[in-house]
Design a protein around this motif. Structure first.
Motif, PDB file in Angstrom:
ATOM      1  N   THR A 161       0.850  -1.188   0.000  1.00  0.00           N
ATOM      2  CA  THR A 161       0.000   0.000   0.000  1.00  0.00           C
ATOM      3  C   THR A 161       0.892   1.248   0.000  1.00  0.00           C
ATOM      4  OG1 THR A 161      -0.150  -0.261   2.373  1.00  0.00           O
ATOM      5  CG2 THR A 161      -2.006  -1.046   1.049  1.00  0.00           C
ATOM      6  N   GLN A 162       0.268   2.401  -0.229  1.00  0.00           N
ATOM      7  CA  GLN A 162       1.042   3.601  -0.535  1.00  0.00           C
ATOM      8  C   GLN A 162       0.641   4.783   0.343  1.00  0.00           C
ATOM      9  OE1 GLN A 162       1.384   2.888  -5.260  1.00  0.00           O
ATOM     10  NE2 GLN A 162      -0.359   4.145  -4.690  1.00  0.00           N
ATOM     11  N   ASN A 163       1.434   5.807   0.236  1.00  0.00           N
ATOM     12  CA  ASN A 163       1.090   7.118   0.796  1.00  0.00           C
ATOM     13  C   ASN A 163       0.839   7.083   2.300  1.00  0.00           C
ATOM     14  OD1 ASN A 163       0.909   9.837   0.083  1.00  0.00           O
ATOM     15  ND2 ASN A 163      -1.325   9.796   0.175  1.00  0.00           N
ATOM     16  N   HIS A 164       1.665   6.365   3.016  1.00  0.00           N
ATOM     17  CA  HIS A 164       1.526   6.380   4.466  1.00  0.00           C
ATOM     18  C   HIS A 164       2.890   6.178   5.102  1.00  0.00           C
ATOM     19  CE1 HIS A 164       2.020   2.094   3.914  1.00  0.00           C
ATOM     20  NE2 HIS A 164       0.913   2.044   3.208  1.00  0.00           N
ATOM     21  N   TRP A 165       3.028   6.626   6.358  1.00  0.00           N
ATOM     22  CA  TRP A 165       4.259   6.401   7.103  1.00  0.00           C
ATOM     23  C   TRP A 165       3.949   6.415   8.578  1.00  0.00           C
ATOM     24  CZ3 TRP A 165       7.095   8.789  10.901  1.00  0.00           C
ATOM     25  CH2 TRP A 165       8.385   8.262  11.111  1.00  0.00           C
ATOM     26  N   PRO A 166       4.355   5.468   9.362  1.00  0.00           N
ATOM     27  CA  PRO A 166       5.180   4.328   8.967  1.00  0.00           C
ATOM     28  C   PRO A 166       4.385   3.160   8.393  1.00  0.00           C
ATOM     29  CG  PRO A 166       4.865   4.331  11.341  1.00  0.00           C
ATOM     30  CD  PRO A 166       4.147   5.534  10.824  1.00  0.00           C
ATOM     31  N   SER A 167       3.075   3.066   8.630  1.00  0.00           N
ATOM     32  CA  SER A 167       2.380   1.889   8.113  1.00  0.00           C
ATOM     33  C   SER A 167       0.976   2.256   7.691  1.00  0.00           C
ATOM     34  CB  SER A 167       2.317   0.798   9.183  1.00  0.00           C
ATOM     35  OG  SER A 167       1.368   1.166  10.168  1.00  0.00           O
ATOM     36  N   LEU A 168       0.353   1.333   6.954  1.00  0.00           N
ATOM     37  CA  LEU A 168      -0.998   1.562   6.472  1.00  0.00           C
ATOM     38  C   LEU A 168      -1.949   1.790   7.642  1.00  0.00           C
ATOM     39  CD1 LEU A 168      -3.148   1.502   4.199  1.00  0.00           C
ATOM     40  CD2 LEU A 168      -3.257  -0.969   4.501  1.00  0.00           C
ATOM     41  N   ASP A 169      -1.750   1.005   8.676  1.00  0.00           N
ATOM     42  CA  ASP A 169      -2.649   1.050   9.817  1.00  0.00           C
ATOM     43  C   ASP A 169      -2.458   2.317  10.642  1.00  0.00           C
ATOM     44  OD1 ASP A 169      -4.649  -0.718  10.246  1.00  0.00           O
ATOM     45  OD2 ASP A 169      -3.779  -1.436  12.142  1.00  0.00           O
ATOM     46  N   PHE A 170      -1.183   2.692  10.802  1.00  0.00           N
ATOM     47  CA  PHE A 170      -0.882   3.864  11.610  1.00  0.00           C
ATOM     48  C   PHE A 170      -0.092   4.841  10.758  1.00  0.00           C
ATOM     49  CE2 PHE A 170       1.958   6.270  14.407  1.00  0.00           C
ATOM     50  CZ  PHE A 170       1.011   6.901  15.189  1.00  0.00           C
ATOM     51  N   ASP A 171      -0.748   5.886  10.310  1.00  0.00           N
ATOM     52  CA  ASP A 171      -0.110   6.831   9.394  1.00  0.00           C
ATOM     53  C   ASP A 171       0.002   8.194  10.065  1.00  0.00           C
ATOM     54  OD1 ASP A 171       0.769   8.367   7.320  1.00  0.00           O
ATOM     55  OD2 ASP A 171      -1.045   8.188   6.119  1.00  0.00           O
ATOM     56  N   VAL A 172       1.237   8.614  10.284  1.00  0.00           N
ATOM     57  CA  VAL A 172       1.471   9.904  10.927  1.00  0.00           C
ATOM     58  C   VAL A 172       0.873  11.042  10.100  1.00  0.00           C
ATOM     59  CG1 VAL A 172       3.261  11.559  11.569  1.00  0.00           C
ATOM     60  CG2 VAL A 172       3.521   9.152  12.145  1.00  0.00           C
TER      61      VAL A 172
END
Lengths: 1004, 414
Positions: free
Chosen positions: A98-109
């Motif tokens: 998956t894309q456009n997230h950091w650090p993860s899809l589930d938890f995106d700062v």
């Protein structure tokens, strides 16, 4: 949570298992699964993050219109970002991220953006980030850029290859649903050459999912029968995984075929771009369902009703135990019935219409499903997944009337025909108020070269809704196409269908209709770009009233789905905000491609060595074998110099010049343009093209000529040889051959079409080899043959035909170096052999092949101009002291009138001179001759420039040519030239002929 | 006009942004103005803006056939540079570039000018010489450029392939303070500022005739009635010849389609603009993440705002060769615009044969970068009758043969 049902799924093969990884996790699915269906089967509803707010996103559609479930697929040289999970078929070893997230899809700062969406309305960036000024480039922009974008950039070189196909057909049918199949079948039966393309891997479109029966049989059977019939027709070609991506002028269309995306192990090209030229095009591209605008309509678990139905019927997916349906039309009831049949709960069908009395709502009620009319959704509950819906009266402002727990919401706002292909080339649309959609206006179709329509729509793409209407429309479309192509169709009745009676839909652009600003900020129009109802209203409020302004200000419809789901809802919202009718607001322009196509496919095979055609002279291999440093000249590559081991380029050029001047050099001049001009009017024609007189040239003689364009500027030069009374051989510069030939044809075809002249470019028919230096004649004599090459028999500027060393040769006694020189034209097939023979025979005189740089230096030493150096498109022959080559006798020639204009005859034009630095150094290339003061724009005044500059090995110092104000009258003056570092170089104005001023070396 | 700022956004957020005013007013046309500008694209709006700002002329109407900024201002690839060869071009483009530097602050509208630098690749010996010449010219014109070698090119833009088997990169002309801006915002920002000065921006108002008396302009006929004026500035790009015909003369200009395309957005991978003229294509990355790609013009005249696909193929091929990584990106959208091209491919900024009438057109494929400089100079020409910035771009240069040809050194037109 979504899961796989115990049975069902018409497209999957439950006997197979395919494993793939999703964000590093190993998951499995079946043959026939798309990545989206396989993820849903594994309970993975969260599939991405939105562009602006980084909101959690689930899949909302089941096909090409999907805006949310975009992933990076593959690894290394096979990685590709932004692939739709809904159109990606799974295979063993597929890797998806998956894309456009950091650090993860589930938890995106980045989702912090979503905590303050009120601070980030449409166009907020136009109103801030302005102070302090340098911060935009150095702080704000980098942060915005990093947060924007979707997938990662590919890093490695593409490991796949691509190809182009060409197809010329009577009829292209885009779309393999029942409309496309019907149209193709009828056209095929009429004997038309038909290409039928379908973007998915399956034929039949929605009909099987919707339970359609045709001719008393399930749609699936009719589809199979039709396919069988089509496959049996030699005049019909059918292709799946092939999307018609664009329609262009004159029946040109592109089809994008994805050959191995679903099965990389197959090898072969990955994509194929079909360039189709079709007599007629039928677009049977179906329709796309519209979302509804209610608060929280972007939470994972909210899907299009049709998509949800697809997942149940095609892939055996349960979207969750309880699904609430929300609709403004009868079609969505099919989804309720399908869920009910699969044993899943439908707690309620929320219908915004005041009543629902069609066959389908009746069937739902009979199945015991609660139908709530006049009702809307006030809010969807949940964050990363749906937990329930709050209901309200559609007519009100959103006060809660009930709350229902559920895991999924299926929404339907009605259907919009897919009009893209129709519109690409100018087809116009008409607003259908009854069905609340734009549909093609058959009266204003795209027209071809003959002014007649060449695109016809069929089925749902025309606005048809029931299967019966779709088939009837497709039949009509096929008839119209056949008519246009001058053929007739056998008269067969369309098979009957079992369509239930459907009541009209009611347009619902906002839910509830009185929703206030707080709710409007939670109603998504464009899921990927995070454009909400409130944003479109803000644009209208701020005066961005044109639909194009609204689009650009809010970014509505500019995401990778190009607004397939959002455009109509956005237009309606804008119309509402402006208190205008929807058709008055109009649509934005539909541009190709229908869905994005790979750059690789567009480029095709043209890459690396085959990027452009490589033109090779007959002696090309020799140059490469010798390790020559090659430079591109047009599509040719010419040896710049032939460095020996340990030699720098400058050293080898130096050696080549001296060897030629002192003994014998050999140049491959085959790239020189050679154009045969033949006919009774050839002399008259060349008199018009050249500034000098060519018609008086005697057979057996050569003349140097100048060619100008209509504006009087020098465009090419070269030697013309008269072969016989009617025939001239025109030599052009290497880079100018094609252009000059086209120039000739332009004038012959457009202006002087009654002149009896024929031209042919024979550049590649001959190798041309220059034998240059004091020992040139000796070499040719040694090679033997039947020609008398003495100064008396073949004087300077003469030519002769004969045999040299066993080769047929045409020998031109011309010189671009100032040396005794023969340019020898040999039939191309014998060119290399002649070259080798000359090299061998020339050993006695230490024969030295030389490249373009030595050529340039020797001509500069002699003060010969070079097109492209002394000329640059602004220089006239008079600037270069070439008045001698301008005929005074001729009434007219190309450029004569232009050269009489006031600026052309201005005595202050810069003129050609030679330049010598006072310290013997070489002037910098491109330097300008400085004058005192500055001009009105505060630029330094200049009085000339360097046109060519070299270190002369012959003279042992720098020499240059240049154009200088009053130059020829200022011999001996010292002038200053600039350097890029701010310094200057002093140079003396001298005669441009630096070497052998009297031509003693060439006239021997 | 209420100022835009982060504070203003916070204040409005508290009331769901219900308080934002219109960016520009939408008035009915008055009977007459001191100056009418026809064409509310970037150049027309900038002209109006500088008429007001530099010369205090605010009784101005900008009238527009369609929607403001809807022509080439909203269709180009947003490149801003001034590394031109000829003095008159360098002067006006550098003026424009320097005005872009402070445009966001001057207009209180963030046009996102990003001076990320422009590289113009040299891939033949001929191009090397051409760009070296441009670098020498720029040094005397006050335009900061330098010719850099292939290693430096690779350092500036790591995704580039400098060792292509057909056209290895031999160097590049580098202008560090060149860059890109948000094209729509330029039109919108000027429109807002003009409206704020009391000028009327009148959209959906097509000019159907030019009224003259004794050889002098008196106004225009429009689809919304007759509007009088003392001076008339025509800034309508491809349709200039149509307006000229209404006033009774012809312009040496042709209109052709120019195309561009964008990829799907990806994370930042390219922090400058690259132009490759030998292979013919140019590319940059927008703030949204799309690779913005421009190509060539069609070989025939038309007004359709779409072009031949083979030009797209040519361009994409060139860029796949130059940036192999884009092979696996996808083309999201292609579009076309109609560019107005003159004989020397330089603009016409000139008094017209009709007294009081002025033309600013012929920007061809490179007008966006010139917008503020063009507006500045054209406003000066209209207000004072002379501008050093526009003096060389007069219509009479075609009669005199005094061309300003930028295609000369390395074949780069605009």
């Amino acid at each position: 949570m979504s899961t796989r049902l115990a049975s069902g799924g018409r497209l999957i093969d439950r006997h197979t298992t395919r494993t793939f990884t999703f964000n590093g996790k190993r998951l499995s699915g079946h043959d026939g699964d798309t990545l989206a269906s396989a993820l849903l089967a594994n309970g993975q509803t969260l599939m991405g993050r939105s562009f602006k707010y980084h909101r959690p996103r689930g899949v909302v559609a089941s096909g090409a219109e999907e805006p949310n479930a975009l992933m990076g697929i593959g690894e290394g040289g096979r990685f590709e970002p932004n692939q739709r999970a809904t159109t990606t078929e799974i295979f063993d070893g597929l890797t998806a991220k998956t894309q456009n997230h950091w650090p993860s899809l589930d938890f995106d700062v980045g989702a912090v953006n979503a905590m303050v969406p009120r601070l980030l309305p449409a166009g907020f960036y136009y109103k801030t980030f302005m102070f302090p000024r340098p911060f935009w480039k150095h702080v704000f922009e980098p942060v915005i850029r990093k947060s924007a974008g979707l997938g990662a950039a590919p890093k490695d070189r593409d490991a796949d290859r691509y190809e182009h196909f060409y197809a010329h057909v009577d009829l292209l049918v885009a779309g393999g649903g029942i409309a496309g199949l019907q149209a193709a079948l009828r056209a095929g039966q009429a004997g038309l050459r038909v290409l039928l393309v379908e973007q998915t891997a399956h034929w039949g479109g929605r009909a099987p999912v919707d339970g359609v029966e045709i001719g008393g049989k399930p749609a699936e059977e009719w589809i199979n029968d039709t396919l069988q019939a089509l496959e049996g027709m030699e005049n019909v070609c059918i292709r799946t995984r092939s999307m018609a991506s664009g329609v262009y002028d004159h029946g040109y269309a592109l089809v994008y075929e994805r050959l191995t995306d679903h099965a990389p192990e197959m090898g072969g090209p990955r994509h194929r771009l079909w360039r189709v030229r079709a007599g007629q095009i039928i677009t049977a591209t179906g329709a796309i369902e519209r979302p509804l605008s209610f608060a929280g309509n972007d939470i994972p678990g909210v899907m299009l009703a049709s998509a949800l139905r697809d997942y149940v019927v095609n892939w055996g997916i349960s979207p969750g135990d309880r699904t609430v349906i929300v609709t403004n039309n009868d079609d969505a009831y099919r989804t309720a019935l399908v869920l009910h049949e699969a044993g899943l709960a439908v707690p309620a069908i929320v219908d915004a219409r005041p009543s629902a009395t069609g066959d389908l709502p009746q069937a739902a009620r009979e199945a015991g499903i609660r139908v709530l009319t006049g009702t809307g959704i006030a809010e969807v509950k949940g964050r990363k997944s749906v937990t329930g819906v709050v209901l309200c009266a559609q007519a009100g402002e959103g006060a809660a009337t009930d709350e229902i727990a559920c895991e999924a919401v299926a929404m339907s706002g009605g259907w919009s025909p897919v009009v893209h292909l129709w519109s690409h080339c100018g087809g116009k649309l008409i607003w259908d108020a009854e069905r609340s959609h734009f549909r093609p206006d058959a009266a204003r179709a795209p027209t071809g070269h003959d002014g007649k329509p060449f695109v016809i729509t069929a089925g749902a793409a025309s606005g048809a809704e029931t299967a019966g209407d779709v088939l009837a429309d497709a039949k009509t479309a096929a008839g119209a196409a056949a008519d246009a192509l001058g053929r007739s169709l056998p008269d067969l009745d369309a098979a009957g269908t079992n369509d239930p009676h459907e009541e009209p839909m009611a347009p619902v652009w906002i839910m509830p209709q009185g929703a206030g600003p707080a709710k409007r900020m939670k109603m998504w129009l464009d899921y990927q770009n995070d454009v909400k109802v409130s944003d479109v209203r803000l644009a209208a409020q701020e005066g961005y009233e044109s639909v194009e302004h609204t689009k650009r200000y809010t970014t509505l419809g500019m995401a990778t789905d190009q607004g397939k789901l959002s455009n109509i809802n956005g237009l309606a919202t804008l119309a509402g905000a402006l208190n205008a009718e929807i058709p008055a607001v109009g649509t934005t322009t539909f541009r190709p491609p229908y869905t994005p196509i790979s750059m690789g496919a567009i480029a095709g095979e043209a890459r690396d060595a085959t990027f452009q055609p490589l033109r090779r002279t007959p002696i090309h291999d020799y140059h490469e074998d010798q390790g020559a440093y090659m430079e591109p000249v047009g599509h040719w590559r010419r040896p710049y110099t032939y460095p020996k081991t340990g030699e720098s380029h400058a050293e080898s050029v130096h050696r080549e010049v001296l060897a030629t001047r002192n003994s014998l050099g050999l140049l491959d001049a085959s790239t020189l343009g050679k154009i045969l001009v033949k006919g009774p009017d050839a002399g008259k024609f060349l008199d018009m093209l050249y500034t000098n007189m060519m018609s008086t040239l005697k057979p057996g003689k050569c003349r140097y000529g100048l060619m100008c364009n209509e504006n009087g500027f020098l465009m090419d030069d070269g030697v013309v040889a008269r072969l016989d009374e009617d025939t001239f051989l025109v030599h052009t510069t290497s880079g100018g051959a094609e252009h000059t030939h086209a120039h000739m044809e332009d004038w012959l075809q457009c202006e002087w079409w009654d002149w009896k002249v024929h031209t042919v470019n024979i550049t590649e028919q001959f190798a041309q080899i220059a034998v240059v230096g004091p020992n040139a004649r000796k070499l040719l004599e040694k090679m033997g043959g039947d020609m008398d090459l003495s100064a008396e028999a073949l004087p300077f500027m003469g030519w002769a035909e004969g045999r040299i060393g066993g080769f047929d040769a045409r020998v031109f006694r011309i010189s671009f170096s100032g040396e005794l020189s023969y340019e020898i034209a040999i039939p191309a097939s014998q060119g290399r052999a002649f070259w080798d023979a000359a090299l061998e025979a020339g050993g006695t005189w230490d024969i030295t092949p030389y490249g373009t740089e030595a050529l340039h230096i020797m001509r500069a030493e002699k003060g010969f101009i070079m097109i492209g150096d002394e000329t640059d498109g602004t220089v006239i022959p008079q600037d270069l002291g070439l008045n001698w080559a301008i005929s005074k006798k001729k009434e007219d020639y190309m450029g004569k009138r232009a050269q009489a204009r006031s600026h052309m005859t201005d005595p202050t034009r810069w003129k050609l001179v030679g330049l010598e630095t006072t310290d013997g150094s070489t002037l910098p290339d491109g330097a300008y001759c400085i004058a005192a003061g500055t001009n009105a724009n505060n630029q330094r005044n200049v009085q000339g420039r360097v046109t060519s500059t070299y270190h002369s090995p012959t003279l042992g110092r720098g020499i240059a040519m240049g154009l200088v104000l009053n130059g020829p009258d200022r011999m001996g003056d010292i002038v200053e030239f600039n350097k890029v570092d701010g310094g200057t170089v002093a140079a003396k104005i001298v005669d441009p002929v630096f070497f052998d001023k009297d031509g003693e070396k060439q006239n021997v | 006009m209420r100022r835009y700022s982060a504070f203003a956004i916070a204040r409005e957020a508290a009331r769901y942004h219900q308080g934002w005013e219109r960016a520009w007013a939408s008035p009915e046309p008055k009977r007459a103005y001191d100056v009418i500008i026809v064409g509310a694209g970037g150049h027309g709006l900038a002209t109006a803006f500088y008429l007001g700002k530099n010369f205090g002329i605010t009784n101005v109407a900008v009238i527009e056939k369609g929607w403001l900024g809807g022509g080439n201002t909203g269709r180009n690839t947003t490149i801003i540079r001034s590394n031109y060869l000829q003095d008159p071009s360098a002067a006006i483009y550098e003026k424009a570039r320097s005005l872009y530097e402070t445009m966001s602050q001057d207009l209180n509208y963030n046009v996102m000018f990003s001076p990320r630098g422009v590289l113009m690749l040299a891939q033949t010996e001929h191009e090397v010489r051409g760009y070296t010449r441009t670098a020498h010219a720029n040094a005397l014109q006050g335009v900061k450029t330098e010719f850099v070698g292939p290693e430096r090119v690779k350092e500036i833009v790591p995704i580039i392939n400098i060792d292509g088997p057909r056209y290895p990169v031999l160097g590049a002309l580098w202008q560090a303070r060149a860059g890109t801006a948000r094209h729509d915002a330029v039109a919108w920002g000027y429109a807002r500022a003009c409206s704020d000065m009391g000028m009327d921006i009148i959209q959906k108002c097509e000019v159907t005739g030019v009224n003259t008396e004794n050889g002098a302009v008196t106004g225009v006929e429009t689809t919304r009635g007759t509007i009088g004026c003392k001076k008339l500035g025509v800034v309508v790009a491809g349709h200039s010849s149509v307006l000229a015909e209404m006033a009774g003369f012809r312009l040496p200009m042709e209109s052709v389609a120019l195309q561009a395309l964008v990829s799907e957005p990806i994370k930042p991978c390219m922090d400058c603009v690259v132009m490759a003229n030998t292979v013919h294509g140019y590319m940059s990355q927008s703030d949204k993440g799309e690779m913005v790609i421009g190509g060539g013009t069609d070989g025939y005249n038309n007004y359709t705002q779409r072009g031949s696909f083979h030009h797209i193929e040519e361009t994409v091929r060139a860029l796949v060769e130059t940036f192999p990584m884009i092979s696996r990106l996808k083309m999201l959208r292609q579009w076309g615009g109609i560019v107005d091209v003159t004989g020397d491919r330089s603009p016409i900024i000139s008094k017209a044969p009709v007294e009081g009438m002025f033309f600013n057109c012929g920007w061809g494929t490179g007008g966006f970068k010139a917008i503020p400089g063009s507006g500045w100079g054209f406003a000066e020409l209209m207000a004072r009758g002379y501008s050093p910035l526009t003096a060389e771009f007069g219509l009479n240069r075609f009669r005199e043969g005094r061309f300003i040809d930028e295609s000369v050194a390395a074949g780069v037109a605009h």
